[in-house]
Design an enzyme around this catalytic site. Structure first.
Site: not given
Length: 123
Positions: A41, A44
């Protein structure tokens, strides 16, 4: 102080054992933030260093990370459908979930207003 990776077992020990209790009962000693993330991600990865900084800036907050790929049961329990998802856990109150990569100033605002509002520990 650094962020701590949580497995499902550690979550049950340090945060809340959802297999034994139906009502939220945070067992931690200080307010916490849990970052639900995945290695693939992009957003993230952008917030990960911010959480490391916050763990140093706010020693009275425990910051955890949960890899949603490795800990699918835990992700399912919290209904994680979008990552990053951030769970804010104040002492003595219900937790609050926020999705998306929040900037540091917003995270600090939540820490000051929701997690450390009245204990005199705010920076």
């Amino acid at each position: 102080m650094a962020t701590v990776n949580l497995t499902t077992q550690l979550f049950k020990e340090k945060v809340f054992d959802y297999t034994k209790e139906k009502e939220w009962n945070y067992t931690g000693e200080k307010p916490a933030i849990i970052d639900f993330y995945a290695d693939w991600c992009g957003p993230c990865k952008m917030v990960a260093p911010i959480f490391e900084e916050l763990s140093n800036d706010y020693p009275d907050i425990q910051i955890y990370k949960v890899d949603t790929e490795a800990e699918q049961e835990l992700a399912a329990v919290f209904g994680i459908r979008s990552i990053p998802s951030i769970l804010f856990i104040p002492k003595g109150k219900q937790p609050m979930m926020q999705t998306g990569a929040l900037p540091k100033n917003v995270l600090e605002q939540v820490i000051k207003e929701e997690l450390l509002p009245s204990n005199g520990l705010v920076k």
